[in-house]
Scaffold this active site. Structure first.
Site, short mmCIF file in Angstrom:
data_model
loop_
_atom_site.label_atom_id
_atom_site.label_comp_id
_atom_site.label_asym_id
_atom_site.label_seq_id
_atom_site.Cartn_x
_atom_site.Cartn_y
_atom_site.Cartn_z
N HIS A 61 0.86 -1.14 0.09
CA HIS A 61 0.05 -0.07 -0.06
C HIS A 61 0.80 1.46 0.02
CE1 HIS A 61 -3.86 -2.22 0.31
NE2 HIS A 61 -2.84 -3.04 1.04
N GLY A 67 -7.55 2.32 7.50
CA GLY A 67 -8.72 3.33 7.66
C GLY A 67 -10.09 2.16 7.94
N GLU A 68 -9.90 1.33 8.33
CA GLU A 68 -11.28 0.42 8.61
C GLU A 68 -11.58 0.34 10.01
OE1 GLU A 68 -8.36 -2.47 7.64
OE2 GLU A 68 -9.68 -3.22 5.61
N TYR A 128 -10.77 -2.42 -3.57
CA TYR A 128 -11.42 -3.39 -3.04
C TYR A 128 -12.77 -3.78 -3.69
CZ TYR A 128 -9.59 -5.28 1.35
OH TYR A 128 -8.80 -5.86 2.27
N HIS A 193 -7.95 -9.93 -3.76
CA HIS A 193 -7.96 -9.82 -2.11
C HIS A 193 -8.91 -11.00 -1.87
CE1 HIS A 193 -8.29 -8.45 2.01
NE2 HIS A 193 -9.61 -8.83 1.76
N ARG A 225 -4.00 -17.03 4.74
CA ARG A 225 -4.75 -16.74 5.80
C ARG A 225 -5.49 -17.72 6.79
NH1 ARG A 225 -7.90 -11.75 4.39
NH2 ARG A 225 -8.27 -11.75 6.45
N ASP A 281 2.41 -6.76 1.83
CA ASP A 281 1.18 -6.04 2.13
C ASP A 281 1.54 -4.92 3.07
OD1 ASP A 281 -1.68 -5.53 2.40
OD2 ASP A 281 -2.25 -7.07 3.73
ZN ZN Z 1 -5.88 -7.29 0.93
#
Ligand code: ZN
Length: 392
Positions: A61, A67-68, A128, A193, A225, A281
């Site tokens: 990024h 910013g979540e 996204y 993603h 993940r 990431d």
């Molecule tokens: Zn991602």
């Protein structure tokens, strides 16, 4: 100025033995067994130390991400030396969850800024969500006409933060990326993603089943993940897709699998080592959500995690030429970054020198030293001495 790195044990990433590398004009001019007969050059004796290609970080990024959980959780952009100290000589920037307060314009500007500071930098258009945020109004035009833009992503699937894209929407987007890649000679991929949702890679498999699109167009990330997602990804790679693991830090209590462990499992399952990449990431937020979709914890992705994953592979006994592939030649192949990710005559002089403990002692980007003998020689314009606290 010409620079000669003599007596280097070159892993290109395959081991090609002791060579003398003559660099000039940002390129590797020669890669010879005999010392070149050139005067007026700076000679550095590598004394048999290992010289490897600079790393390609295919997911970071570069504007800052996150910013979540409110505006204060927007993560600042990493500085130049955060990449270079991690051995990253080329980075690919993405927008994530927040493709609202951040946009393709600022992403492209960040890629140009990193280029001005000497780094190799590209990006994907979109983020996204669908419809994808773009600079020109069309994904295809962004890829074809805007130099740093090489694909679209990270488009979220199987995640509560996604646009819940349908199969048709995903196919339309993938076809735009693919055709734009053909026209421009760029990667032309749909970088996806993956969240924790049970649907996992279902949409990708359905896309491959019902369309003529080549598997390489669909490039899922964060595949480590969850164990089930890694299993699915091993299957997808066998169909011809490239899959990407994220080098996030993993707690023992976590479901996630460390990127290095995931790569070893992938290899043990017979996976093609040329279809598995690892990215950092960096600059992104690594959030944990409760069942109501509230963020309960956040960490921040760092480019340095990529180096740690690479070093962990070596510590686990993976041969250097294999450990290098997920961070050098494999992303270069997928992203069609010719002259990067490999040490070849005529290729970019993006080089790392490793010491006996697998630490990166020297980093050359485009023929310029950014790290020399563990000393940082270049910082980003707004970096201070204390901005990068990594041991350099
Ligand atoms: Zn991602």
């Amino acid at each position: 100025m010409l620079i000669l790195l003599k007596n280097a044990q070159v892993f290109a990433p395959e081991n090609i033995g002791i060579r003398h590398l003559l660099c000039g004009g940002g390129r590797v001019l020669s890669l010879s067994k005999d010392l070149p007969n050139t005067s007026a050059m700076l000679t550095i004796d590598c004394e048999g130390r290992r010289v490897v290609p600079g790393f390609i970080d295919s997911h970071a990024h570069i504007t800052g991400g996150g910013g979540e959980a409110g505006f204060a959780t927007r993560v600042p952009a990493p500085f130049l030396s955060h990449y270079t100290c991690a051995g990253v000589t080329t980075v690919v920037g993405v927008l994530g969850t927040d493709d609202t307060t951040r946009d393709t314009r600022s992403l492209v500007a960040s890629a140009y800024a990193l280029r001005e500071e000497g780094l190799g930098a590209f990006c994907h258009t979109g983020g996204y969500h669908l419809p994808a945020v773009t600079l020109t109004g069309r994904v295809k035009d962004d890829i074809v006409f805007i130099d740093p833009v090489i694909g679209v992503g990270e488009v979220a699937i199987s995640d509560h933060r996604s646009s819940q894209p349908t199969l048709d929407e995903l196919l339309r987007l993938a076809s735009e990326a693919h055709v734009a890649g053909l026209i421009s000679g760029k990667a032309g991929i749909l970088h996806l993603h993956l969240g924790d949702g049970e649907r996992g890679l279902t949409l990708i498999r359905e896309s491959l089943a019902v369309s003529e699109l080549p598997p390489r167009v669909f490039n899922p990330t964060h595949i480590n993940r969850q164990p089930a997602l890694l299993e699915e990804s091993i299957g997808l790679a066998s169909l011809g897709s490239y899959v990407d693991a994220t080098a996030f830090p993993v707690d023992e209590a976590d479901d996630a699998i460390a990127a290095d462990v995931a790569f070893v499992q992938y290899l043990d399952a017979g996976g093609d080592p040329g279809r598995f990449s690892i990215s950092s990431d960096g600059g992104g937020c690594l959030p944990v959500f409760d069942d109501a979709g509230r963020m309960t914890h956040m960490d921040v992705g760092r480019p340095a995690e990529l180096t740690l994953a690479f070093q962990q592979l070596l510590t686990q006994g993976v041969p250097l030429e294999t450990a290098l592939r997920p961070v050098t030649s494999t992303p270069a192949d997928l992203l069609r970054l010719n002259g990067r990710g490999r040490i070849v005559e005529g290729g970019r002089a993006d080089l790392l020198v490793l010491d006996d403990n697998h630490q990166i002692s020297d980093v050359m980007v485009n023929g310029e030293w950014h790290l020399r003998d563990t000393r940082l020689c270049k910082r980003g314009r707004f970096e201070t001495d204390t901005d990068n606290t990594q041991p350099v």
